[in-house]
Design a protein around this motif. Sequence first.
Motif, mmCIF file in Angstrom:
data_model
loop_
_atom_site.group_PDB
_atom_site.id
_atom_site.type_symbol
_atom_site.label_atom_id
_atom_site.label_comp_id
_atom_site.label_asym_id
_atom_site.label_seq_id
_atom_site.Cartn_x
_atom_site.Cartn_y
_atom_site.Cartn_z
ATOM 1 N N ALA A 206 -8.765 5.471 96.660
ATOM 2 C CA ALA A 206 -9.800 4.455 96.858
ATOM 3 C C ALA A 206 -9.421 3.151 96.165
ATOM 4 N N GLN A 207 -8.862 3.237 94.963
ATOM 5 C CA GLN A 207 -8.478 2.025 94.247
ATOM 6 C C GLN A 207 -7.281 1.340 94.901
ATOM 7 N N LEU A 208 -6.371 2.130 95.449
ATOM 8 C CA LEU A 208 -5.199 1.546 96.095
ATOM 9 C C LEU A 208 -5.567 0.693 97.307
ATOM 10 N N THR A 209 -6.702 0.965 97.933
ATOM 11 C CA THR A 209 -7.077 0.198 99.122
ATOM 12 C C THR A 209 -7.335 -1.273 98.803
ATOM 13 N N SER A 210 -7.571 -1.595 97.535
ATOM 14 C CA SER A 210 -7.803 -2.999 97.177
ATOM 15 C C SER A 210 -6.560 -3.846 97.333
ATOM 16 N N GLY A 211 -5.380 -3.224 97.276
ATOM 17 C CA GLY A 211 -4.131 -3.967 97.325
ATOM 18 C C GLY A 211 -3.833 -4.757 96.065
ATOM 19 N N LYS A 212 -4.566 -4.482 94.977
ATOM 20 C CA LYS A 212 -4.430 -5.271 93.754
ATOM 21 C C LYS A 212 -3.816 -4.488 92.590
ATOM 22 N N LEU A 213 -3.395 -3.252 92.842
ATOM 23 C CA LEU A 213 -2.809 -2.457 91.765
ATOM 24 C C LEU A 213 -1.329 -2.771 91.610
ATOM 25 N N SER A 214 -0.882 -2.815 90.374
ATOM 26 C CA SER A 214 0.531 -3.017 90.087
ATOM 27 C C SER A 214 1.327 -1.778 90.488
ATOM 28 N N THR A 215 2.508 -1.997 91.027
ATOM 29 C CA THR A 215 3.406 -0.898 91.372
ATOM 30 C C THR A 215 4.575 -0.796 90.393
ATOM 31 N N ASP A 216 4.504 -1.523 89.315
ATOM 32 C CA ASP A 216 5.536 -1.497 88.272
ATOM 33 C C ASP A 216 5.377 -0.215 87.456
ATOM 34 N N ASP A 217 6.465 0.494 87.198
ATOM 35 C CA ASP A 217 6.421 1.735 86.423
ATOM 36 C C ASP A 217 6.664 1.531 84.936
ATOM 37 N N ASP A 218 6.843 0.308 84.506
ATOM 38 C CA ASP A 218 7.071 0.018 83.088
ATOM 39 C C ASP A 218 5.749 -0.413 82.452
ATOM 40 N N PRO A 219 5.209 0.375 81.505
ATOM 41 C CA PRO A 219 3.931 0.014 80.890
ATOM 42 C C PRO A 219 3.947 -1.344 80.204
ATOM 43 N N ASP A 220 5.127 -1.823 79.811
ATOM 44 C CA ASP A 220 5.209 -3.099 79.106
ATOM 45 C C ASP A 220 5.183 -4.303 80.044
ATOM 46 N N THR A 221 5.378 -4.081 81.321
ATOM 47 C CA THR A 221 5.446 -5.224 82.240
ATOM 48 C C THR A 221 4.506 -5.088 83.439
ATOM 49 N N ALA A 222 3.749 -4.000 83.509
ATOM 50 C CA ALA A 222 2.970 -3.730 84.718
ATOM 51 C C ALA A 222 1.732 -4.607 84.853
ATOM 52 N N TYR A 223 1.127 -5.006 83.743
ATOM 53 C CA TYR A 223 -0.143 -5.728 83.812
ATOM 54 C C TYR A 223 -0.029 -6.987 82.963
#
Length: 406
Positions: free
Chosen positions: A203-220
């Motif tokens: 459901a959250q992915l449908t927003s298209g606003k989630l980061s796809t970066d797998d590095d916690p230091d650079t994802a957000y």
Amino acid sequence: MSVSAVVTGIGVTAPNGLGVEDFWAASLRGVSGIGPITRFDPSPYPSRLAGEVPGFIAEDHLPSRLLPQTDHMTRLALVAADWALVDAGVDPHGDDGFDDFGAGVVTASSAGGFEFGQNELRALWSKGSNHVSAYQSFAWFYAVNTGQISIRNGLRGASGVVVGDQAGGLDALAQARRNIRKGARIMVSGGVDASICPWGWVAQLTSGKLSTDDDPDTAYRPFDRAAAGHVPGEGGAILVLEEPAAAMARGARIYGRIAGYGATFDPKPGSARPPGLRRAIESALADANLTPGDIDVVFADAAAVPALDRIEADAITAVFGPRGVPVAAPKTMIGRLNSGAAPLDVVAALLSIRDDVVPPAINVSADPDYHLDLVTEQPRRMSARTALVLARGHGGFNSAMVVRAP
């Protein structure tokens, strides 16, 4: 001029700390609670990081009879409410003079009990309808946190729930303040969300606003040139609000007061009308009878989507001027918690006022083109007596709240 409500108790369940002081110490140290999802296998999904509440064992805090009827979200909310009431010195069960009809609950919700609902749907598909829990009738519902907190503590006053995604957390606190203005003595309010499960994740992915970066230091990284979406999280904060005279009469410790609030809704996409965030800020300042120069720090919504970051930066600079006020974004340590995000920012604002220090945004290189005085990497020591908290929800909700020193 509207009546302020004072905050006398706080309960926090956050990805970087359980309890107020653990959360606050971690925030000032720049400790991140963002990491790979552990609540389910995220490998098939494009986004695989989240801010999960660590070390929370519901059995350590709640009676066993509540566990079969509650979602993870509600368990977090119940414990946060318990802690907030203890922090406020309010015992609904032990005070013979407690006015249960003068105490109510208003919470915000964005997702409801997604994980509970997912498990019951799985039982329906795999085993049949006789294996679906009767508790499914309410455990999934947006209002369940309000209901369970009310029942657990015998709070029979005016109550409700607000659904407005991230903005809903401020809207709930504002509704609690309205109830105090109408005569309530005590309100338990805030927001806690937790939908880190496959159904909630899709459901959250449908927003298209989630980061796809797998590095916690650079994802957000909001307000950064490399911003490419946010990391979701779970948890939030529950606060005890009181009528000021009653709180002072009983000698309550007061964190601060909710002095102003404003809310707007964005125009239809493609409209020539401007976004509504600036008007929400101006409405909150007017409600508090303040000018922009009275605000010491702004706690940003911090979407980490370039177009949304631009809208927020433009609203802040339009009201306060370029680099006109320090801007905090502690969400970078925990992710965006849906309805739990803004109440947690209100807590951070109150603690900043208490301790004269503003927590940093971590892992962010502020883009100078936004013209913001973003507090990054290290906490900033400064006198803070008045703070503005901003929140925006998916679909166009904008809310702003002013909190002040006691």
